[in-house]
Scaffold this active site. Structure first.
Site, short mmCIF file in Angstrom:
data_model
loop_
_atom_site.label_atom_id
_atom_site.label_comp_id
_atom_site.label_asym_id
_atom_site.label_seq_id
_atom_site.Cartn_x
_atom_site.Cartn_y
_atom_site.Cartn_z
N ARG A 75 0.86 -1.19 0.00
CA ARG A 75 0.00 0.00 0.00
C ARG A 75 0.90 1.24 0.00
NH1 ARG A 75 -2.64 3.09 4.68
NH2 ARG A 75 -3.86 4.59 3.48
N HIS A 119 -3.09 10.78 0.54
CA HIS A 119 -2.57 10.58 1.89
C HIS A 119 -1.92 11.90 2.31
CE1 HIS A 119 -1.01 7.31 4.82
NE2 HIS A 119 -0.71 8.49 5.36
N GLU A 164 -7.49 8.54 6.36
CA GLU A 164 -7.73 9.16 7.66
C GLU A 164 -8.23 10.60 7.60
OE1 GLU A 164 -4.31 8.78 10.16
OE2 GLU A 164 -4.45 6.62 10.28
N ASN A 289 -7.16 1.79 9.98
CA ASN A 289 -5.85 2.03 10.58
C ASN A 289 -6.03 1.99 12.09
OD1 ASN A 289 -4.97 2.49 8.00
ND2 ASN A 289 -4.52 4.66 8.29
N TYR A 291 -3.85 1.95 15.88
CA TYR A 291 -2.59 2.02 16.62
C TYR A 291 -2.77 1.85 18.12
CZ TYR A 291 -0.36 3.53 12.35
OH TYR A 291 0.11 3.56 11.07
N GLU A 349 -3.26 -0.01 8.13
CA GLU A 349 -2.05 0.39 8.86
C GLU A 349 -2.14 -0.14 10.27
OE1 GLU A 349 -1.20 4.62 9.07
OE2 GLU A 349 -1.67 4.86 6.94
#
Ligand code: FCB
Length: 451
Positions: A75, A119, A164, A289, A291, A349
C-alpha cells in the site's frame, strides 16, 4: 484458533510525502506539505521531506526488499501534485510515468499494488483556493482520480480513496499542526464534509469505468472513560463521536453523530440532505488504521471535545506516547461489524514506533518491542476473524522508517531501517519475523518471540 486464510493479503504500507523525497522532480509543483515543512518551527528538528527515504530514486531496491519479505501487497500513495501539478488542469505525464513504472514493477514481482489516492499531500495551488474547505474540492478530487483510473485502472484491482480524514481535519484545521495550519472549527466542519463528498465522488467515478474494488481508510481509537463520573463519561462519548463516528456514521448510516453538535457548537453548518446519498455510495471494503486506544477524563482546557488522556500505570507506551493495546484492535473490528454491518475489512495500517539500536557487526537490527507489537496485533486480527469479522488483509506500518509528519524522522515505525545519513536499508528483526509469519500463514504467531 484457526490459521489465517490462505489468500489473506499480507502487506506493508507507506505514503508518498513520507518516503519519496524529490518533491519537485520531473515537473511536479509543491504540495501543501512541502511548503509547510519548509516553514520554520513546523517540524521537529526543522526536518523536511526533501529527501525522506529517497524512494523516488531507490524504489527498485524497495521492491526487491518487499520480495525478500514475501509481501503479497504494497500500500502506497500517489502524490497529486506530481500528476496534476496545479491540482486541476494539465496532466504532468512524467508524474504518472513514475507511478506506472512502480506499479508495473510490483506486478512483475507478484506484489499487488494497493494505491491510496490521497494521503495528506494536497497540491499547494489548491490550498490557495481554500483546499478542502471549498465545496469544489470534491470535484477536483474526482477529476484527479479519473486521470489516475484511466492510466492505471486496468492493472490495479484495489484502491483506497482518502487516508484518515479525521487526522487531516483534526491536525490541519482544529489544532493547526499539519497544513493548512488552521484552528477554526467552522472550517474544520466544512473540510470534513467535503472530504467525505470527495470520497463519494471518486467512488462514483470509479464505478463508471472499472470493476475492481474501492474503499476509504479510517482510523479508529476506542475510547474508555477514566472513571464513571458523568463528566468523564460524557467527555468519552464526545471523543468517540468526534474521532470514531464522525466519518463512519455518514458513510454507512447517512447522518452525523448527535454529539457533534456539542463538539462543534451552535455554529456547526447544516449540510444539504442530498450530500448524504453521495457520501454513502456503496464501497467494496473498509480500510482500518489502528494504533492504540485512549482513556479519557473531562478537561475544560482541552477543546474541542474537552477530554484529556490519562496514562495507565503499568501499561506499555510507544515512542509516540501511544498505549500498546492489542485487545482494542479486536474491539474495533467487532464494533465495526456490530454497528455498521458485515463488510470486508483490510487493516491498512498498524505498527509501533520504538527506538532502535544501530545495526550490529552482522548487520542485524534487534527490535524486539516492534516485533512483539506486530505479533500481538496479528493475534488480535486472528481473534477477530475467529469471532466472525471479515478481515481480508493486513498492512504493517511501515515498510520503511520514514518522515513522520510533524515529528520528523525520529519516530521509527519501519520493519526496515533507513539510515538517517546514507538512506541505506537494513531489514530489522521485525521484518524477518514478518516474513516468517507470512510464509506460514501466521502459524508461528502462537510461539512466544525469542530474543
Ligand atoms: C497514521 C498515518 C500514517 C503514519 C501513522 C503513524 O495516522 O496515516 O501516515 O503517520 O499514523
Amino acid at each position: 484458533m484457526t490459521s489465517f486464510p490462505h489468500d489473506f493479503l499480507w502487506g506493508a504500507a507507506t505514503s508518498a510525502y513520507q518516503i519519496e523525497g524529490s518533491p519537485l522532480a520531473d515537473g511536479a509543483d509543491p504540495s501543501n506539505w512541502h511548503l509547510f515543512a519548509h516553514e520554520p518551527g513546523r517540524i521537529a528538528g526543522g526536518e523536511t521531506g526533501d529527501i525522506a527515504c529517497d524512494h523516488y530514486r531507490r524504489w527498485p531496491e524497495d521492491i526487491r526488499i518487499m520480495s525478500e519479505l514475501g509481501l503479497r501487497a504494497y500500500r502506497f500513495s500517489l502524490s497529486w501534485s506530481r500528476i496534476l501539478p496545479q491540482g486541476t488542469g494539465p496532466v504532468n505525464a512524467r508524474g504518472l510515468d513514475f507511478y506506472e513504472g512502480l506499479v508495473d514493477a510490483l506486478l512483475a514481482a507478484g506484489i499487488q499494488p494497493v494505491p491510496t489516492l490521497f494521503h495528506w499531500d494536497l497540491p499547494a495551488a489548491l490550498d490557495e483556493r481554500g483546499g478542502w474547505t471549498n465545496r469544489d474540492s470534491a470535484g477536483w478530487f474526482a477529476d484527479y482520480a479519473d486521470v489516475v483510473f484511466r492510466r492505471l485502472g486496468d492493472r490495479i484491482r484495489r484502491w483506497t480513496t482518502i487516508n484518515e480524514p479525521w487526522v487531516i481535519v483534526d491536525a490541519g484545521f482544529v489544532h493547526g499542526v499539519h497544513p493548512p495550519g488552521l484552528t477554526d472549527l467552522n472550517l474544520a466542519a466544512h473540510a470534513s464534509h467535503n472530504l467525505l463528498r470527495a470520497h463519494g465522488q471518486a467512488v462514483t467515478c470509479y464505478r463508471a469505468q472499472a470493476d475492481g474494488e474501492i474503499g476509504i481508510v479510517i482510523n479508529l481509537e476506542p475510547k474508555d472513560p477514566a472513571s464513571d463520573t458523568e463528566a468523564d463519561l460524557a467527555a468519552t462519548r464526545r471523543a468517540d463521536a468526534y474521532m470514531n463516528r464522525q466519518y463512519l456514521d455518514p458513510l454507512f448510516l447517512g447522518r452525523y453523530p448527535g454529539e457533534l453538535a456539542e463538539v462543534f457548537g451552535p455554529g456547526r453548518p447544516e449540510f444539504p440532505a442530498e450530500d448524504f446519498a453521495l457520501i454513502g455510495v456503496p464501497m467494496d471494503f473498509l480500510g482500518l488504521n489502528y494504533y492504540t486506544r485512549s482513556v479519557n477524563r473531562y478537561d475544560p482546557e482541552a477543546p474541542p471535545v474537552f477530554a484529556a488522556q490519562v496514562r495507565q500505570p503499568g501499561a506499555e507506551y510507544s515512542d509516540m506516547g501511544w498505549e500498546v493495546h492489542p485487545e482494542s484492535l479486536v474491539r474495533s473490528l467487532v464494533w465495526l461489524k456490530e454497528r455498521y454491518g458485515d463488510r470486508p475489512i483490510y487493516i491498512t495500517e498498524n505498527g509501533g514506533a520504538f527506538p532502535d539500536p544501530e545495526p550490529d557487526d552482522q548487520g542485524r537490527v534487534a527490535d524486539p518491542r516492534r516485533r512483539e507489537y506486530l505479533r500481538l496485533h496479528l493475534l488480535a486480527v486472528r481473534e477477530a476473524i475467529d469471532r466472525g469479522v471479515d478481515v481480508r488483509g493486513y498492512f504493517a506500518w511501515s515498510l520503511l522508517d520514514n518522515f513522520e509528519w510533524a515529528c520528523g524522522t525520529d519516530k521509527r515505525f519501519g520493519i526496515v531501517r533507513v539510515d538517517p545519513i546514507t538512506r541505506d536499508r537494513t531489514v530489522k528483526d521485525s521484518g524477518w519475523y514478518y516474513r516468517d509469519v507470512i510464509a506460514g500463514d501466521g502459524d508461528i504467531l502462537d510461539q512466544e518471540a525469542l530474543e
